[in-house]
Enzyme design. Sequence first.
Site, PDB file in Angstrom:
ATOM      1  N   CYS A 196      -3.761  -0.856   0.523  1.00 18.22           N
ATOM      2  CA  CYS A 196      -4.123  -1.261   1.885  1.00 18.22           C
ATOM      3  C   CYS A 196      -5.195  -0.393   2.540  1.00 18.22           C
ATOM      4  O   CYS A 196      -6.278  -0.893   2.844  1.00 18.22           O
ATOM      5  CB  CYS A 196      -2.876  -1.298   2.755  1.00 18.22           C
ATOM      6  SG  CYS A 196      -1.745  -2.596   2.232  1.00 18.22           S
ATOM      7  N   GLY A 241      -4.602   6.491  -0.676  1.00 21.56           N
ATOM      8  CA  GLY A 241      -4.914   5.460  -1.663  1.00 21.56           C
ATOM      9  C   GLY A 241      -4.088   4.234  -1.359  1.00 21.56           C
ATOM     10  O   GLY A 241      -3.763   3.971  -0.195  1.00 21.56           O
ATOM     11  N   GLU A 300       1.595  -8.238   8.254  1.00 23.08           N
ATOM     12  CA  GLU A 300       2.759  -7.492   7.773  1.00 23.08           C
ATOM     13  C   GLU A 300       2.481  -5.989   7.852  1.00 23.08           C
ATOM     14  O   GLU A 300       1.408  -5.542   7.496  1.00 23.08           O
ATOM     15  CB  GLU A 300       3.054  -7.916   6.326  1.00 23.08           C
ATOM     16  CG  GLU A 300       4.278  -7.263   5.746  1.00 23.08           C
ATOM     17  CD  GLU A 300       5.482  -7.378   6.654  1.00 23.08           C
ATOM     18  OE1 GLU A 300       5.884  -8.495   7.008  1.00 23.08           O
ATOM     19  OE2 GLU A 300       6.030  -6.329   7.044  1.00 23.08           O
ATOM     20  N   PHE A 301       3.505  -5.242   8.295  1.00 21.90           N
ATOM     21  CA  PHE A 301       3.329  -3.791   8.468  1.00 21.90           C
ATOM     22  C   PHE A 301       4.234  -2.971   7.552  1.00 21.90           C
ATOM     23  O   PHE A 301       4.359  -1.766   7.751  1.00 21.90           O
ATOM     24  CB  PHE A 301       3.582  -3.408   9.927  1.00 21.90           C
ATOM     25  CG  PHE A 301       2.517  -3.950  10.857  1.00 21.90           C
ATOM     26  CD1 PHE A 301       1.364  -3.218  11.123  1.00 21.90           C
ATOM     27  CD2 PHE A 301       2.649  -5.197  11.423  1.00 21.90           C
ATOM     28  CE1 PHE A 301       0.374  -3.724  11.949  1.00 21.90           C
ATOM     29  CE2 PHE A 301       1.661  -5.721  12.257  1.00 21.90           C
ATOM     30  CZ  PHE A 301       0.522  -4.984  12.520  1.00 21.90           C
TER      31      PHE A 301
END
Length: 438
Positions: free
Chosen positions: A261, A258, A149-150
Amino acid sequence: MKLTIVGSGYVGLVAGACLADAGNDVTCVDVSEEKIALLKSGGVPIYEPGLAALIERNAAKRRIRFTTDLGAAMADSELVFIAVGTPEDEDGSADLSHVLTVARQIAELAIEPKLVVTKSTVPVGTADRIRAELSAGSELPHRVASNPEFLKEGAAIADFQKPDRIIIGCDEPASREQLERLYAPFNRRERRVVAMSVRAAELTKYAANAMLATRISFMNELANLCDELGADIADVRYGMGSDKRIGPHFLFPGCGYGGSCFPKDVKALTHTARAAGRPLRVVEAVEEANAEQRRVLARRAVEHFGDDLSGRRFALWGLAFKANTDDMREAPSRYTIAELVRRGATVVAHDPVAIPTAKRIGMEGVTFSESMYEALAGCDALLICTDWNDYRSPDLDRLAAGLRGDLILDGRNLLDPERCAEAGLRYRGIGRGQGTPV
Ligand code: NAD
């Protein structure tokens, strides 16, 4: 299609709501009784713009439902997505315990063969480990595919519905065909599917995040150099970003990356690369640079006020790791606050949505203000950690009148140094070529 999505966090809920909205019949599963009870009662456990309305609309049409019962959820589902967390393990690798637990549960509970699709970000070789769990626990011919997932938190719905690309990693044509059918509604104007092997798909997600983190750390280091050399990083950014080979996106310096991911994915990728005997030296440097950059605001507070900050009081605008989310995982604000408090200071923090998250985390030495201006009262300086729209055009006279001191440390370069000076404020951004105001 009938779908089960295991893990109802940022990714699972967004994917579930968007796939339901495209006409699928979706069941979202989670181990958290509390989360599922909230979702069943019409609440949404996270802040993501547009998500609550999308869930509400599809729940009303009975296209999305929520349960803790994985067996019942899977009963007539063709596809089972795994969207549980893959946090950082002690050695920096990705902790796959949640993913593999779900694989074991699928093996135990499924009564028909499933296509099991990994949406969680997982290192190369995880599909093989999922396959091994499935065949150890079941005789059924389950298949495994990778569909990383992007989406970006804060713009997750739009990213899912209008993706730059849909990566489908499959080793069998039948799985690819099934996933292409599922994603056909998101593919109508342009062909977004990029099909590849499972291993390539697993690596693609890490490669993309590592490249984005590299751009950020590169710009942060360049910005620090600008401060030494008296050049404004904004000019440099326009100048270099207008080169089509570079492009203008993702070149904003700040107080470090931060979130849930980049930090863990950069670490997991360097861990994978070292284990394979091919260290990624550039990516290792990116992580090192970021570890320093996320302390930049605290370091500057020390440069200004000295090592001992006892008795000092700081206002901090922005707790979330970026705008439009309540997510504080690895947020620069947390590193900034921890360092200020360790040196004896107190902090009054404001955030448009992340205060409940901060209270859940339980941060020492911090009080919260629902008003960004009231947070300034009695403070020696203002630190800006998140690029919320609310902070882009503040009333500088009100700001100057509210602060006890006159210093602004802007970790997102939101304010105009000249206008701050006109309001009698001393301003220091990231790479604005100003050196240290004393
Ligand atoms: P999250 O922590 O918000 O959600 C994960 C959910 O999984 C939690 O609600 C947890 O209770 C649930 N869970 C854990 N074990 C479970 C089990 N055995 N059965 C059912 N539910 C279980 O995580 P997230 O941010 O949604 O990320 C999920 C994955 O997607 C991660 O691998 C992450 O790297 C990846 N990812 C995240 C983003 C993002 O922006 N958050 C973007 C792309 C990819």
